[in-house]
Design a protein around this motif. Sequence first.
Motif, mmCIF file in Angstrom:
data_model
loop_
_atom_site.group_PDB
_atom_site.id
_atom_site.type_symbol
_atom_site.label_atom_id
_atom_site.label_comp_id
_atom_site.label_asym_id
_atom_site.label_seq_id
_atom_site.Cartn_x
_atom_site.Cartn_y
_atom_site.Cartn_z
ATOM 1 N N GLY A 132 0.809 -1.215 0.000
ATOM 2 C CA GLY A 132 0.000 0.000 0.000
ATOM 3 C C GLY A 132 0.838 1.260 0.000
ATOM 4 N N THR A 133 2.137 1.134 0.270
ATOM 5 C CA THR A 133 3.021 2.297 0.273
ATOM 6 C C THR A 133 3.880 2.323 -0.987
ATOM 7 N N SER A 134 4.308 3.525 -1.352
ATOM 8 C CA SER A 134 5.213 3.707 -2.475
ATOM 9 C C SER A 134 6.516 4.298 -1.957
ATOM 10 N N THR A 135 7.643 3.754 -2.391
ATOM 11 C CA THR A 135 8.945 4.273 -1.986
ATOM 12 C C THR A 135 9.274 5.508 -2.813
ATOM 13 N N VAL A 136 9.309 6.665 -2.149
ATOM 14 C CA VAL A 136 9.703 7.923 -2.781
ATOM 15 C C VAL A 136 10.994 8.330 -2.091
ATOM 16 N N ASN A 137 12.114 7.813 -2.601
ATOM 17 C CA ASN A 137 13.371 7.875 -1.854
ATOM 18 C C ASN A 137 13.901 9.280 -1.674
ATOM 19 N N GLU A 138 13.490 10.239 -2.512
ATOM 20 C CA GLU A 138 13.968 11.607 -2.357
ATOM 21 C C GLU A 138 13.117 12.413 -1.380
ATOM 22 N N ASP A 139 12.084 11.792 -0.796
ATOM 23 C CA ASP A 139 11.187 12.495 0.125
ATOM 24 C C ASP A 139 11.247 11.916 1.534
ATOM 25 N N GLY A 140 10.984 10.605 1.694
ATOM 26 C CA GLY A 140 11.081 9.954 2.987
ATOM 27 C C GLY A 140 9.784 9.865 3.766
ATOM 28 N N ARG A 141 8.735 10.569 3.329
ATOM 29 C CA ARG A 141 7.457 10.503 4.033
ATOM 30 C C ARG A 141 6.608 9.353 3.488
ATOM 31 N N THR A 162 13.817 19.578 5.940
ATOM 32 C CA THR A 162 14.947 19.196 5.102
ATOM 33 C C THR A 162 14.954 20.035 3.836
ATOM 34 N N ALA A 163 15.971 19.838 3.002
ATOM 35 C CA ALA A 163 16.080 20.550 1.732
ATOM 36 C C ALA A 163 15.328 19.809 0.641
ATOM 37 N N ASN A 164 15.142 20.467 -0.493
ATOM 38 C CA ASN A 164 14.447 19.869 -1.623
ATOM 39 C C ASN A 164 15.216 18.652 -2.132
ATOM 40 N N ASN A 165 14.465 17.562 -2.391
ATOM 41 C CA ASN A 165 15.030 16.294 -2.883
ATOM 42 C C ASN A 165 15.993 15.637 -1.909
ATOM 43 N N MET A 166 15.875 15.961 -0.622
ATOM 44 C CA MET A 166 16.656 15.320 0.429
ATOM 45 C C MET A 166 15.680 14.597 1.355
ATOM 46 N N PRO A 167 15.779 13.271 1.515
ATOM 47 C CA PRO A 167 14.779 12.539 2.313
ATOM 48 C C PRO A 167 14.784 12.962 3.769
ATOM 49 N N THR A 168 13.600 12.983 4.363
ATOM 50 C CA THR A 168 13.436 13.328 5.769
ATOM 51 C C THR A 168 13.217 12.068 6.592
ATOM 52 N N ARG A 169 13.142 12.238 7.923
ATOM 53 C CA ARG A 169 12.871 11.151 8.862
ATOM 54 C C ARG A 169 11.801 11.602 9.847
ATOM 55 N N GLY A 170 11.137 10.617 10.475
ATOM 56 C CA GLY A 170 10.204 10.947 11.542
ATOM 57 C C GLY A 170 10.938 11.524 12.745
ATOM 58 N N ARG A 171 10.243 12.337 13.525
ATOM 59 C CA ARG A 171 10.872 13.006 14.662
ATOM 60 C C ARG A 171 10.960 12.124 15.905
ATOM 61 N N PHE A 172 10.413 10.900 15.887
ATOM 62 C CA PHE A 172 10.178 10.183 17.130
ATOM 63 C C PHE A 172 11.100 8.995 17.311
ATOM 64 N N SER A 173 11.424 8.710 18.566
ATOM 65 C CA SER A 173 12.239 7.547 18.917
ATOM 66 C C SER A 173 11.329 6.335 19.082
ATOM 67 N N PRO A 174 11.628 5.203 18.453
ATOM 68 C CA PRO A 174 10.723 4.050 18.482
ATOM 69 C C PRO A 174 10.503 3.471 19.878
ATOM 70 N N PHE A 175 11.522 3.539 20.787
ATOM 71 C CA PHE A 175 11.398 2.789 22.032
ATOM 72 C C PHE A 175 10.396 3.387 23.009
ATOM 73 N N ARG A 208 18.556 17.277 -16.217
ATOM 74 C CA ARG A 208 19.473 16.583 -15.321
ATOM 75 C C ARG A 208 18.657 15.601 -14.485
ATOM 76 N N ALA A 209 19.279 14.497 -14.132
ATOM 77 C CA ALA A 209 18.598 13.481 -13.325
ATOM 78 C C ALA A 209 18.606 13.897 -11.855
ATOM 79 N N ILE A 210 17.493 13.669 -11.187
ATOM 80 C CA ILE A 210 17.409 13.894 -9.737
ATOM 81 C C ILE A 210 17.716 12.572 -9.051
ATOM 82 N N THR A 211 18.852 12.536 -8.368
ATOM 83 C CA THR A 211 19.338 11.320 -7.716
ATOM 84 C C THR A 211 19.701 11.635 -6.272
ATOM 85 N N PRO A 212 19.883 10.608 -5.420
ATOM 86 C CA PRO A 212 20.341 10.862 -4.050
ATOM 87 C C PRO A 212 21.737 11.491 -4.066
#
Length: 720
Positions: A147-156, A183-196, A690-694
């Motif tokens: 059900g999810t799509s990997t959008v590697n340049e975004d992270g959400r 984060t910056a444009n085309n730079m993947p982000t992360r969640g703010r929370f600690s899993p534990f 130009r290609a948008i890559t990591p």
Amino acid sequence: MKNVFTCFFLIIGSGFLFAQQTITGTVTDAKNNPIEGANIYLEGTYDGASSDSKGHFTFETEESGTQTLIVSMLSYDPHYEMGEVSYFKDLKIKLTEAINSLSGVTLTAGTFEAGDNSKVSVLKPLDIVTTAGATGDFVAALQTLPGTSTVNEDGRLFVRGGTAEETQVFIDGLRVFQPFNATANNMPTRGRFSPFLFKGISFSTGGYSAEYGQALSSVLLLNTIDEPDQEKTEISVMSVGGGLGHTEIWGNQSLSINTAYLNLAPYEALLPSTQGVRWNSPYESISGEAVFRSIGDKSMLKLYTGFNHSNLDIEQEDINYEDFVRFQLKNNNLYFNASYKYYLANDWSLTSGASIAWDTNAIRIESDKVDAKETASHLKLKARKNYSSRFDLSFGAEYFNTDYDETYTDIESNDFESGYSEGLAAVFAESDIFLSNRFALKLGVRGEHNNLMEAFKVSPRVSLAYKPKENGQFSFAYGDFYQRPIGQVVKFDKDLQMEKASHYILNYQHINNGRTFRAEAYFKDYDQLVKFDTEQPQFNSVYSNSGDGYAKGLDVFWRDNKSINNLDYWVSYSYLDTKRDYRNFSVSATPNFAAQHNLSVVTKYWVEQLRSQIGFSYSYGSGRPYDNPNTAEFMAEKTKSYNNLSFNWAYLIDQQKILYFSVNNLLSINNVSNYQYSDTPNMDGVFDRRAITPPADSFFFVGFFWTISTDKKSNQLDNL
């Protein structure tokens, strides 16, 4: 005299015979099958019997007048008959099957549970953070689910053809307004929370509860731990920073805190990014979280807070500029929520809560400046009544308030201000109805009023579940969902209407002996999507709610942790067919973030001889659409497919010390997410691209994790 005694004994005998009453009847189930071994007795007496193989029962009693006859049997609801004893003859009693909370039907359409205590869990909290390539980010781990799509340049989270803004996050039932790091444009982000800090996660890919709203595609529910099992201290030393956490317990009260410092400068110095970026100051952040809990005899109070300060200074390649474009960012975020639950008499419970968030961004793009500030809050009150194991009712009300202010300053120091102030009030009601252990339904309705748009919307929700066999069941869900247009639109135009999506979901799930199979088909109908006539939303754009679209597909999930000793793996596949006419689209088309095929394979293997857990994750996404201005057709071409093989290795130095190593994209595959084309054609009339890559194809991580606890057994393997 003889006649006197004769009359006396006749009177006594007739009285004794009058006092004896015989109670008879038959006990059957709903299908008229006899029930053997049922207990039948008069309340408050020792008078009773058990039903025989044909369901018959009979016994005598000296009781008279109005009495209560009770019939009980394991796995059935008790049955009560009230009336005059003399009428308790030839009774026909049908027992109703009791609802079994462990083996009965559950409502699963559109929802993945991740909790240690949930019988419908397909993942555990441990799985969220031990997935190779996720590096402890629960959002990255959820991207291995169907059900999810990997959008590697975004992270959400992008769910079933929906944008990232269509997923909302809640902690203990309260809204989190900025759940991801800036984060910056085309730079993947992360969640703010600690899993534990969380005991479980409920990830809805559609058809979610009427208790939640303002999300067209999905909600992610995070529940903090109710009661820690012991006091502990956790120390982390990593290639990208360090962290410290501690849990303290005082009787029925406890406090868990953690802090983390991240700095990518040493990593960039050792393994610099080589693809389209130059770092002036790599990403740096300091963050912390705390959870306080107080448990009373009939109550629970939780206080949660989290803060984050981050900054970066980067130069990025741009096809329209000869030199790189400098981007600077400073973000400050503070979040707080409080929730209180009280258990009243007669199976009533009352839950109240509030959350508030402050977020500021100072952005510099070359000589231009953008300063933005958002203050958002959420108030909530909910009541719940359990009438029986078959029926419960919950209802409540909530209020959201958001104030957003933005100032743009150009190179000539001209200021342009924009923003909005929004209040949204909502009421909801929902009921779970279990007709049997094989059939259940959830009925709900939600009403919302937005004062910014002067709009009131009603959203019906319904879920059904049928369990034909012990280990398998079917579920169906339908619902209407509304969401206010994104902030970058309403800060310029406040006369728009809420966007709408209708969900139709059919699900089958089979769980048996450590193996889970799940298949789910769905259809989403989008309406009233926002459109504008410029490349990006701006003050002079023409806006409307004339957009629409659809998303349909099939999700398949398989997990097995029994077939091979010490091996746990799962496989997810998603097929997605989606098109939409929205934003600046000229025609209906598949957006760039939506790959038609997504596949994930996750494996975890424990090697006893090496005291190690070794994991591999493989992710595949088919090519994503992009628009080539050198061709006449819109969004007609596709990138090459996405491939990522990741690896992790956790080595137990001793019971409480772990050495951890991971690498994301082990094979250094150069993945392309999109293309940027020049604004004007070259001398040959062709638009260059130009290609948008990591920034880098692979990412390496090394860490040492040490746990100090009272039992001297706990470790941080759960968090890696």
